[in-house]
Design a protein around this motif. Structure first.
Motif, PDB file in Angstrom:
ATOM      1  N   LEU A 105       0.841  -1.203   0.000  1.00 58.63           N
ATOM      2  CA  LEU A 105       0.000   0.000   0.000  1.00 58.63           C
ATOM      3  C   LEU A 105       0.874   1.249   0.000  1.00 58.63           C
ATOM      4  N   ASP A 204      -8.019  -2.992  -2.470  1.00 60.50           N
ATOM      5  CA  ASP A 204      -7.425  -3.462  -1.212  1.00 60.50           C
ATOM      6  C   ASP A 204      -8.462  -4.374  -0.561  1.00 60.50           C
ATOM      7  N   PRO A 206      -8.285  -6.927   2.182  1.00 62.69           N
ATOM      8  CA  PRO A 206      -7.809  -7.791   3.268  1.00 62.69           C
ATOM      9  C   PRO A 206      -8.925  -8.433   4.100  1.00 62.69           C
ATOM     10  N   TYR A 207     -10.177  -7.958   3.919  1.00 61.61           N
ATOM     11  CA  TYR A 207     -11.279  -8.524   4.723  1.00 61.61           C
ATOM     12  C   TYR A 207     -12.100  -9.533   3.937  1.00 61.61           C
ATOM     13  N   LYS A 238      -5.770 -10.819   8.394  1.00 60.43           N
ATOM     14  CA  LYS A 238      -7.120 -11.010   8.928  1.00 60.43           C
ATOM     15  C   LYS A 238      -7.638 -12.381   8.513  1.00 60.43           C
ATOM     16  N   ARG A 246       3.057 -10.276   9.258  1.00 56.52           N
ATOM     17  CA  ARG A 246       3.365  -9.346   8.181  1.00 56.52           C
ATOM     18  C   ARG A 246       3.554 -10.100   6.865  1.00 56.52           C
TER      19      ARG A 246
HETATM   20  C1  LIG Z   1      -8.187  -1.629   4.686  1.00 51.79           C
HETATM   21  C2  LIG Z   1      -6.890  -2.169   5.183  1.00 51.79           C
HETATM   22  N1  LIG Z   1      -5.894  -2.369   4.309  1.00 51.79           N
HETATM   23  C3  LIG Z   1      -4.708  -2.856   4.715  1.00 51.79           C
HETATM   24  C4  LIG Z   1      -4.459  -3.165   6.026  1.00 51.79           C
HETATM   25  C5  LIG Z   1      -3.095  -3.667   6.420  1.00 51.79           C
HETATM   26  O1  LIG Z   1      -3.069  -5.029   6.458  1.00 51.79           O
HETATM   27  P1  LIG Z   1      -1.712  -5.846   6.618  1.00 51.79           P
HETATM   28  O2  LIG Z   1      -1.701  -6.403   8.001  1.00 51.79           O
HETATM   29  O3  LIG Z   1      -1.774  -6.909   5.568  1.00 51.79           O
HETATM   30  O4  LIG Z   1      -0.564  -4.918   6.387  1.00 51.79           O
HETATM   31  C6  LIG Z   1      -5.468  -2.979   6.979  1.00 51.79           C
HETATM   32  C7  LIG Z   1      -5.226  -3.266   8.396  1.00 51.79           C
HETATM   33  O5  LIG Z   1      -6.009  -3.014   9.276  1.00 51.79           O
HETATM   34  C8  LIG Z   1      -6.720  -2.474   6.544  1.00 51.79           C
HETATM   35  O6  LIG Z   1      -7.730  -2.261   7.392  1.00 51.79           O
END
Ligand SMILES: Cc1ncc(COP(=O)(O)O)c(C=O)c1O
Length: 387
Positions: A105, A204, A206-207, A238, A246
């Motif tokens: 990101l 993005d 991740p959820y 998550k 990480r």
């Molecule tokens: C929308 C979003 N993107 C990225 C991340 C970062 O995730 P990562 O642990 O894979 O760096 C988070 C973490 O809370 C998030 O809420």
């Protein structure tokens, strides 16, 4: 000591200031319930932890890993996207591994933005999008996420002269902080829009695995033409209960992946080998633990949303993510006033919506990161606070 001017363009990550305050309150003996940070009380399975531990004990694990992402892990990522979303990618050229998706990101901005270029960023949003664009010298054009649009961006509402000058657009569904979800129709419109204006889509996701009832989130990459215009980040944080590892990933457009690889050949030396092994095993392994985990989050969601609604606080029941996006009660002041007063009065930390952007004002976010009984305790305190 002279610190670079660019350091004035952005604030430290919002968790930093709060961690200091919460640590102080705890040192004073206060029983603080932290509903802020998105790091839930769940763990990787014993098998995942054992694979990681065994790989750490291997004497060969402690050299520099390869600069470039390892083949078995890239293949495991491609396999996961094939099984989960029906998306076929070439593991060699269309996948790269990340030190958490946060790594990608951040660096994506250097890959896509020259100084003065426009980044279209949802408002409210995960704060790293804004900071990364500003550090790279980009200009942020906020794209409001409004309740009346289901917290989806109004693509046609973006002025065409802005769209023509934009280099990238961020989307994040299931969404942090609003917990909104997007369907395949939205991604189809997004791909058509991005083709029209030649803007790179940065999704993005991740959820993607934190979902309730019968809802299964999709991927932007499922849509035809998506990888011609964009990429998608995902993460084990998550999905596989291992925020601390990480371990993240990015899939999609080859040219963008190649640019990210080039940056990362300088910014890091690859992923610690035992994490590669454990992440590969996790992605190739069973996913039945996710059902129990999601059932627990769903129960927590119901406890919180029902309690909020009973005390007259408007909040939707989210279909995904472990967040509840609730409306600040009338007469309680700004979201910041409300959350900070609640913290002092009842030792419950909830994040003011304004910390995620101007359009977050009027809301606050609750993270379902504690057992249901503890969340009930937080809601009881909140009910007493609101009188
Ligand atoms: C929308 C979003 N993107 C990225 C991340 C970062 O995730 P990562 O642990 O894979 O760096 C988070 C973490 O809370 C998030 O809420």
């Amino acid at each position: 000591m002279r610190i670079a001017e660019r350091m004035k363009r952005f604030d430290a990550y919002l968790g930093t200031e709060m961690n200091v305050r919460l640590t102080r309150m705890r040192a004073e003996g206060k029983d603080v319930i932290n509903l802020g940070l998105g790091d839930p009380d769940v763990q990787p399975t014993e098998h995942q932890r054992r694979v990681l531990a065994d790989a750490c004990l291997d004497v060969n694990s402690h050299h520099y890993p390869s600069f470039y992402s390892p083949k078995p892990l890239k293949e495991a990522i491609a396999g996961w996207y094939r099984r989960r979303f029906g998306v076929e990618v070439d593991p060699e050229t269309e996948v790269t591994t990340l030190l958490g998706s946060a790594d990608g990101l951040y660096h994506i901005n250097t890959c896509l933005l020259d100084p003065g270029d426009i980044a279209l960023i949802p408002d409210p949003c995960y704060p790293a999008y804004v900071a990364g664009a500003l550090i790279a010298g980009g200009r942020v054009h906020p794209v409001p996420l409004l309740k009346q649009n289901g917290f989806l961006p109004d693509l046609e509402g973006i002025p065409s002269d802005v769209a023509r000058r934009a280099r990238l657009i961020w989307v994040n569904y299931p969404n942090n902080p609003t917990a909104a979800a997007a369907g395949v129709d939205f991604y189809r419109r997004l791909v058509a829009w991005a083709q029209r204006y030649e803007v790179v889509v940065v999704s993005d996701n991740p959820y993607s695995e934190i979902c309730f009832d019968d809802y299964r989130p999709g991927s932007f990459l499922e849509v035809e033409g998506a990888r011609d215009v964009g990429i998608e980040f995902n993460s084990l944080s998550k999905a596989y209960n291992c925020c601390g590892w990480r371990t993240g990933m990015v899939l999609g457009n080859r040219a963008v992946i190649a640019a990210l690889n080039k940056i990362k050949s300088h910014s890091d030396r690859g992923m610690f080998y035992p994490l590669q092994v454990a992440a590969t095993e996790s992605l190739n392994g069973p996913v039945d633990f996710m059902q129990d985990r999601n059932r627990a989050f769903q129960e927590r969601r119901d406890v919180v949303v029902e309690a909020l609604n009973r005390m007259g606080v408007a909040a939707e029941r989210p279909r995904a993510t472990f967040y509840v996006w609730a409306e600040v009660p009338k007469g309680a002041g700004s979201s910041r006033d409300f959350c900070f007063k609640a913290l002092e009065a009842i030792s419950v930390w909830m994040i003011p919506g304004s910390m995620y952007g101007t359009h977050g004002e009027g809301y606050f976010r609750i993270a379902l990161t504690h057992p249901a009984a503890r969340l009930q305790d937080a809601m009881d305190r909140l009910r007493r606070f609101l009188g």
